[in-house]
Write an enzyme that holds these catalytic residues in place. Structure first.
Site, mmCIF file in Angstrom:
data_model
loop_
_atom_site.group_PDB
_atom_site.id
_atom_site.type_symbol
_atom_site.label_atom_id
_atom_site.label_comp_id
_atom_site.label_asym_id
_atom_site.label_seq_id
_atom_site.Cartn_x
_atom_site.Cartn_y
_atom_site.Cartn_z
ATOM 1 N N THR A 130 0.871 -1.180 0.000
ATOM 2 C CA THR A 130 0.000 0.000 0.000
ATOM 3 C C THR A 130 0.904 1.225 0.000
ATOM 4 O OG1 THR A 130 -1.624 -1.242 1.250
ATOM 5 C CG2 THR A 130 -1.870 1.164 1.236
ATOM 6 N N LEU A 160 -6.418 -8.499 1.175
ATOM 7 C CA LEU A 160 -6.663 -9.616 2.105
ATOM 8 C C LEU A 160 -6.655 -9.143 3.553
ATOM 9 C CD1 LEU A 160 -3.845 -10.552 3.701
ATOM 10 C CD2 LEU A 160 -3.331 -11.555 1.498
ATOM 11 N N CYS A 273 -2.536 -1.914 9.154
ATOM 12 C CA CYS A 273 -2.881 -1.034 8.026
ATOM 13 C C CYS A 273 -3.930 0.048 8.288
ATOM 14 C CB CYS A 273 -3.284 -1.876 6.840
ATOM 15 S SG CYS A 273 -1.886 -2.842 6.247
HETATM 16 P P1 NAD Z 1 5.690 -7.214 6.570
HETATM 17 O O1 NAD Z 1 6.445 -6.296 7.427
HETATM 18 O O2 NAD Z 1 5.018 -8.413 7.154
HETATM 19 O O3 NAD Z 1 6.664 -7.764 5.428
HETATM 20 C C1 NAD Z 1 7.501 -6.935 4.669
HETATM 21 C C2 NAD Z 1 8.711 -7.741 4.210
HETATM 22 O O4 NAD Z 1 9.494 -6.932 3.322
HETATM 23 C C3 NAD Z 1 9.647 -8.147 5.366
HETATM 24 O O5 NAD Z 1 9.881 -9.534 5.321
HETATM 25 C C4 NAD Z 1 10.932 -7.355 5.087
HETATM 26 O O6 NAD Z 1 12.112 -8.025 5.479
HETATM 27 C C5 NAD Z 1 10.869 -7.213 3.579
HETATM 28 N N1 NAD Z 1 11.712 -6.144 3.052
HETATM 29 C C6 NAD Z 1 11.916 -4.903 3.554
HETATM 30 N N2 NAD Z 1 12.762 -4.212 2.774
HETATM 31 C C7 NAD Z 1 13.113 -5.045 1.760
HETATM 32 C C8 NAD Z 1 13.967 -4.901 0.639
HETATM 33 N N3 NAD Z 1 14.603 -3.775 0.393
HETATM 34 N N4 NAD Z 1 14.101 -5.952 -0.190
HETATM 35 C C9 NAD Z 1 13.460 -7.117 0.044
HETATM 36 N N5 NAD Z 1 12.613 -7.303 1.094
HETATM 37 C C10 NAD Z 1 12.450 -6.278 1.945
HETATM 38 O O7 NAD Z 1 4.641 -6.330 5.778
HETATM 39 P P2 NAD Z 1 3.185 -6.776 5.246
HETATM 40 O O8 NAD Z 1 2.209 -6.798 6.369
HETATM 41 O O9 NAD Z 1 3.342 -7.981 4.382
HETATM 42 O O10 NAD Z 1 2.797 -5.505 4.360
HETATM 43 C C11 NAD Z 1 3.428 -5.277 3.132
HETATM 44 C C12 NAD Z 1 2.635 -4.206 2.400
HETATM 45 O O11 NAD Z 1 1.335 -4.685 2.083
HETATM 46 C C13 NAD Z 1 2.427 -2.911 3.189
HETATM 47 O O12 NAD Z 1 2.456 -1.841 2.293
HETATM 48 C C14 NAD Z 1 1.017 -3.069 3.736
HETATM 49 O O13 NAD Z 1 0.394 -1.829 3.931
HETATM 50 C C15 NAD Z 1 0.336 -3.814 2.611
HETATM 51 N N6 NAD Z 1 -0.814 -4.634 3.035
HETATM 52 C C16 NAD Z 1 -0.726 -5.408 4.152
HETATM 53 C C17 NAD Z 1 -1.800 -6.228 4.505
HETATM 54 C C18 NAD Z 1 -1.750 -7.089 5.735
HETATM 55 O O14 NAD Z 1 -2.761 -7.703 6.046
HETATM 56 N N7 NAD Z 1 -0.641 -7.173 6.453
HETATM 57 C C19 NAD Z 1 -2.942 -6.266 3.696
HETATM 58 C C20 NAD Z 1 -2.988 -5.458 2.560
HETATM 59 C C21 NAD Z 1 -1.907 -4.664 2.229
HETATM 60 C C1 UGA Z 2 -7.830 -4.982 7.009
HETATM 61 C C2 UGA Z 2 -8.876 -5.023 5.901
HETATM 62 O O1 UGA Z 2 -10.010 -5.749 6.363
HETATM 63 C C3 UGA Z 2 -8.312 -5.683 4.649
HETATM 64 O O2 UGA Z 2 -9.272 -5.624 3.601
HETATM 65 C C4 UGA Z 2 -7.053 -4.935 4.224
HETATM 66 O O3 UGA Z 2 -6.467 -5.557 3.080
HETATM 67 C C5 UGA Z 2 -6.062 -4.947 5.366
HETATM 68 O O4 UGA Z 2 -6.666 -4.308 6.524
HETATM 69 C C6 UGA Z 2 -4.821 -4.179 5.078
HETATM 70 O O5 UGA Z 2 -4.781 -3.315 4.233
HETATM 71 O O6 UGA Z 2 -3.886 -4.499 5.806
HETATM 72 P P1 UGA Z 2 -6.863 -6.697 8.782
HETATM 73 O O7 UGA Z 2 -6.157 -5.508 9.338
HETATM 74 O O8 UGA Z 2 -6.096 -7.933 8.558
HETATM 75 O O9 UGA Z 2 -7.519 -6.309 7.366
HETATM 76 O O10 UGA Z 2 -8.036 -7.073 9.762
HETATM 77 P P2 UGA Z 2 -9.612 -6.786 9.918
HETATM 78 O O11 UGA Z 2 -10.277 -8.084 9.980
HETATM 79 O O12 UGA Z 2 -10.116 -5.789 8.955
HETATM 80 O O13 UGA Z 2 -9.634 -6.161 11.379
HETATM 81 C C7 UGA Z 2 -8.986 -4.943 11.679
HETATM 82 C C8 UGA Z 2 -9.334 -4.548 13.093
HETATM 83 O O14 UGA Z 2 -10.701 -4.160 13.187
HETATM 84 C C9 UGA Z 2 -9.148 -5.674 14.121
HETATM 85 O O15 UGA Z 2 -8.598 -5.156 15.304
HETATM 86 C C10 UGA Z 2 -10.567 -6.180 14.328
HETATM 87 O O16 UGA Z 2 -10.740 -6.828 15.558
HETATM 88 C C11 UGA Z 2 -11.326 -4.864 14.244
HETATM 89 N N1 UGA Z 2 -12.765 -5.037 13.917
HETATM 90 C C12 UGA Z 2 -13.135 -5.648 12.764
HETATM 91 C C13 UGA Z 2 -13.716 -4.533 14.786
HETATM 92 O O17 UGA Z 2 -13.364 -3.950 15.824
HETATM 93 N N2 UGA Z 2 -15.038 -4.691 14.489
HETATM 94 C C14 UGA Z 2 -15.439 -5.318 13.358
HETATM 95 O O18 UGA Z 2 -16.663 -5.438 13.147
HETATM 96 C C15 UGA Z 2 -14.473 -5.800 12.470
#
Ligand code: NAD
Ligand code: UGA
Length: 485
Positions: A130, A160, A273
């Protein structure tokens, strides 16, 4: 197709693993050597230490060495790769803006390698991270700066939710692809052929900037909706007589236009996020000179919610935390994950320590190692020495004066009996997730029950049919307490 996934965290690892299920040759690359070594073992325990997602370790093990490979040397796979995905962390900075340093390090490194690539075929660079609106364009300019030829950039945001990463990758609601050229859109159609023309999954092609904006709009809308329930629904049920939170929820969400997701009131939405993305969007809009009143209010409501129950305990239950021992049940930001990023538990601990508690006895079925290692390390703050970790909820509450339920783990729904057999009334139960369907038994037995989205309940209040804030609010039990999350 040959694919490289850069960054193997919560997004990158499931993405790489699921792409490999479709027969693509996927190289998952990370700079973190210990993480890559753990993945290379194919062992669930090692993989889950980094990303604990249902079914993920199995997908990795099944495809490892066949379609899925792990590496810390991107150099060796650059030559004939078709698509590179950026799945790198993009954390918030103090001013709310996005820290793109990790992302840009990877971008510059890749640009340097691609500039030397002999293979003339086209390469598509795709942002799954993101990133602020305009980042795909920034990536393009980095590539041009290094003289990389025949390269396209795209934005393909990830939607996700953690705890459902494998299923979310296999069957997303929608796939959004923003790219400039038909050639790049076609490459991504081939990559995602299982989603194109799918009867249920919407496959949307648009501009990179629109795709980037869709991601921010989606997350901030979800947080706005949760904050509406926390900031209005919960407040009503706490303050007004005779309002049942669960009935309120059913009544309002029975309108087909209004979702039940997000209506589960809680001690604030955490995770890596929601908080960072709303702050980033505020920053981006402010820089564009536009109003961000709504977003700021939503962010504020969510932050306030994380410690609100503790404030209520002090003001409504007249509970003094000074020198008390508190059982903290749940550390993860939601159930089914060990992730603690932006978890309400972090703020709860901060608030309890600031109020002078003697000890915090913590329990979480998955996140205790994570807590010890990364969040409550006593070397960083000596006050964290007051936190101890316990194998069960019962053990955590033993000898405590109050408890706080912070995460919506299923097992907490059965806590009423454990409370009755472990601690004596008057004992304060702060329920940040409305997890105790039979809390009335506790209240009848003299325990004090303080839930989010409900009035303070204690034996004496019940007799008087009043809440203890002395304002004559009738404290009617909420019979149909359902689970959050
Ligand atoms: P994370 O911290 O779990 O993983 C990031 C990985 O990138 C780490 O393993 C780190 O070592 C690696 N990294 C950092 N710098 C690097 C480099 N220069 N080269 C290679 N690898 C490198 O992060 P995440 O939760 O997977 O999130 C990644 C992105 O996806 C973020 O922008 C986040 O906002 C977005 N996102 C996350 C979720 C989620 O549920 N966690 C959902 C949707 C979008
Ligand atoms: C959220 C979004 O749901 C995903 O679509 C998005 O991709 C992701 O952020 C991201 O960009 O990282 P996530 O953070 O994994 O996913 O978890 P959620 O299930 O959305 O819950 C987020 C927080 O809201 C948690 O603390 C959960 O307990 C809370 N929540 C959720 C509430 O307090 N009430 C609800 O009804 C639902």
């Amino acid at each position: 197709m040959k694919i490289v996934v850069i960054g193997t965290g919560y997004v990158g690892l499931p993405h790489a693993a699921v792409l490999s299920e479709y027969g693509h040759e996927v190289y998952a690359y990370d700079i973190d050597e210990t993480r890559i070594k753990a993945y290379q073992t194919g062992e669930a325990e090692a993989i889950e230490r980094y990303v604990n997602e249902p079914g993920l370790a199995d997908v990795v093990a099944e495809n490892l060495g066949r379609y899925l490979f792990f590496t810390t040397d991107i150099n060796e796979v650059v030559e004939d790769t078709d698509v590179f995905f950026f799945c790198i962390n993009t954390p918030p900075q103090r001013d709310g803006s996005t820290d793109l340093s990790y992302y840009l390090d990877a971008a510059h490194h890749l640009a340097d390698l691609l500039a030397q690539r002999a293979n003339p075929s086209r390469v598509v660079l795709v942002n799954k991270s993101t990133v602020p609106i305009g980042t795909a364009r920034l990536l393009e300019s980095v590539m041009h700066e290094y003289g990389v030829k025949n390269v396209g950039v795209a934005s393909n945001p990830e939607f996700l939710a953690q705890g459902n990463a494998v299923e979310g990758s296999r069957r997303p609601d929608r796939v959004v692809v923003g790219a400039d050229t038909e050639e790049d859109l076609e490459a991504l159609r081939r990559l995602y052929s299982q989603f194109v023309n799918h009867v249920r999954i919407r496959y949307l092609e648009t501009t990179p900037e629109t795709a980037e904006a869709i991601k921010y709009m989606s997350n901030t809308l979800l947080l706005t909706y949760i904050s509406f329930w926390n900031g209005v629904g919960a407040r009503l049920a706490e303050a007004m007589p005779n309002i049942r939170m669960e009935d309120l929820k059913i009544g309002v969400t029975s309108d087909a236009r209004i979702s039940t997701w997000g209506s589960y009131v809680s001690n604030g939405a955490g995770g890596s996020c929601f908080g960072k993305d709303i702050q980033s969007l505020i920053y981006q809009l402010n820089r564009a000179g536009r109003s961000t009143d709504l977003l700021q209010a939503v962010y504020g409501i969510n932050e306030y919610q994380k410690t609100y129950l503790i404030d209520r305990a002090v003001h409504e239950a007249r509970f003094s935390f000074n020198q008390k021992t508190v059982a903290l049940l749940g550390l993860a930001f939601k159930k089914r994950t060990n992730d603690m990023r932006d978890s309400a538990a972090l703020r709860v601990v901060e608030s309890l320590l600031a109020r002078g508690v003697r000890a915090i006895r913590a329990y979480d079925p998955l996140a205790m190692d994570e807590a010890r290692r990364n969040w409550f390390n006593p070397d960083k703050n000596h006050l964290f020495e007051r936190i101890s970790y316990h194998d069960t909820a019962k053990e955590a509450m033993t000898g405590s004066d109050a408890m706080y339920i912070s995460t919506d783990w299923e097992e907490f729904r059965g806590l009423t009996r454990t409370i009755q057999t472990t601690v004596k009334p008057p004992y304060l139960v702060m329920d940040g997730r409305r997890m105790l369907p039979d809390f009335e038994k506790l209240v009848d037995a003299g325990y004090v029950y303080l839930p989010v989205g409900g009035p303070l309940m204690s034996g004496s209040d019940k007799d008087n049919a009043k809440s203890s804030d002395g304002r004559g609010v009738v404290a009617i039990a909420h019979r149909d307490v359902r689970q959050v999350g």
